[in-house]
Design a protein around this motif. Structure first.
Motif, PDB file in Angstrom:
ATOM      1  N   ASN A 270      24.546  42.167  11.439  1.00 47.88           N
ATOM      2  CA  ASN A 270      25.544  43.136  10.997  1.00 47.88           C
ATOM      3  C   ASN A 270      24.862  44.099  10.049  1.00 47.88           C
ATOM      4  O   ASN A 270      24.418  43.710   8.970  1.00 47.88           O
ATOM      5  CB  ASN A 270      26.701  42.408  10.307  1.00 47.88           C
ATOM      6  CG  ASN A 270      27.779  43.364   9.846  1.00 47.88           C
ATOM      7  OD1 ASN A 270      27.573  44.137   8.904  1.00 47.88           O
ATOM      8  ND2 ASN A 270      28.928  43.315  10.498  1.00 47.88           N
ATOM      9  N   LEU A 271      24.786  45.358  10.453  1.00 46.83           N
ATOM     10  CA  LEU A 271      24.042  46.351   9.689  1.00 46.83           C
ATOM     11  C   LEU A 271      24.576  46.508   8.266  1.00 46.83           C
ATOM     12  O   LEU A 271      23.817  46.472   7.303  1.00 46.83           O
ATOM     13  CB  LEU A 271      24.041  47.696  10.417  1.00 46.83           C
ATOM     14  CG  LEU A 271      23.224  48.808   9.771  1.00 46.83           C
ATOM     15  CD1 LEU A 271      21.761  48.419   9.638  1.00 46.83           C
ATOM     16  CD2 LEU A 271      23.364  50.092  10.571  1.00 46.83           C
TER      17      LEU A 271
ATOM     18  N   SER B 221      23.787  43.630   5.970  1.00 49.45           N
ATOM     19  CA  SER B 221      22.371  43.622   5.615  1.00 49.45           C
ATOM     20  C   SER B 221      22.053  44.700   4.587  1.00 49.45           C
ATOM     21  O   SER B 221      21.290  44.466   3.645  1.00 49.45           O
ATOM     22  CB  SER B 221      21.513  43.794   6.863  1.00 49.45           C
ATOM     23  OG  SER B 221      21.724  42.695   7.726  1.00 49.45           O
TER      24      SER B 221
ATOM     25  N   GLU C 194      20.586  47.010  14.019  1.00 48.81           N
ATOM     26  CA  GLU C 194      21.582  46.032  14.448  1.00 48.81           C
ATOM     27  C   GLU C 194      21.329  45.589  15.891  1.00 48.81           C
ATOM     28  O   GLU C 194      21.173  46.419  16.786  1.00 48.81           O
ATOM     29  CB  GLU C 194      22.983  46.613  14.304  1.00 48.81           C
ATOM     30  CG  GLU C 194      24.065  45.565  14.483  1.00 48.81           C
ATOM     31  CD  GLU C 194      25.413  46.069  14.000  1.00 48.81           C
ATOM     32  OE1 GLU C 194      25.642  46.070  12.784  1.00 48.81           O
ATOM     33  OE2 GLU C 194      26.221  46.465  14.857  1.00 48.81           O
TER      34      GLU C 194
ATOM     35  N   ASN D  76      20.210  37.218   7.123  1.00 49.01           N
ATOM     36  CA  ASN D  76      19.940  37.026   8.552  1.00 49.01           C
ATOM     37  C   ASN D  76      18.944  35.905   8.810  1.00 49.01           C
ATOM     38  O   ASN D  76      18.558  35.673   9.947  1.00 49.01           O
ATOM     39  CB  ASN D  76      19.407  38.319   9.159  1.00 49.01           C
ATOM     40  CG  ASN D  76      20.493  39.351   9.301  1.00 49.01           C
ATOM     41  OD1 ASN D  76      21.306  39.292  10.212  1.00 49.01           O
ATOM     42  ND2 ASN D  76      20.535  40.296   8.366  1.00 49.01           N
TER      43      ASN D  76
END
Length: 128
Positions: A22-23, A26, A57, A120
């Motif tokens: 998930n951009l 992050s 992503e 992540n």
């Protein structure tokens, strides 16, 4: 290329691409630990000094697979060099922000190091 042997190429540290689940999550993680956000041509760069992580992503979450999670992989996915004072500052900052420290810190006069895990699963080592 030219014939001028006086030309020197001054490269900076490499930018490392991190495939993320998930951009925005992050981006928030890296901003929380002191990185600044910069959108360059639709690519999200997270910068801290000479260190740049380009967050991208993944289309499939299963594709987010840090090298450190693979059998035979190193214990880190990226290594960031700093000064001994900088490393102690980072350690205190990470502790105060609840960042997972997965290795260290190991303090010694010749070399000190610690490794964190991001949201992540990437393991980022810091050493001085």
């Amino acid at each position: 290329m030219g014939q001028n042997s006086e030309i020197s190429v001054n490269m900076k540290g490499p930018s490392i691409v991190l495939l993320v689940a998930n951009l925005q999550d992050s981006i928030n993680f890296y901003k929380r630990i002191g990185f600044t956000e910069e959108n360059i041509g639709g690519h999200m760069h997270m910068n801290h000094g000479a260190v740049t992580f380009i967050l991208h992503e993944a289309k499939q979450i299963r594709d987010v697979r840090p090298n450190s999670s693979v059998e035979g992989g190193l214990y880190f996915d990226a290594f960031c060099y700093t000064s001994p004072v900088g490393l102690k500052h980072l350690y205190e900052e990470f502790l105060s922000k609840g960042v997972e420290i997965v290795n260290g810190p190991h303090w010694s006069e010749g070399w000190s190091e610690m490794t964190i895990r991001d949201n992540n699963g990437y393991c980022i080592a810091f050493g001085a």
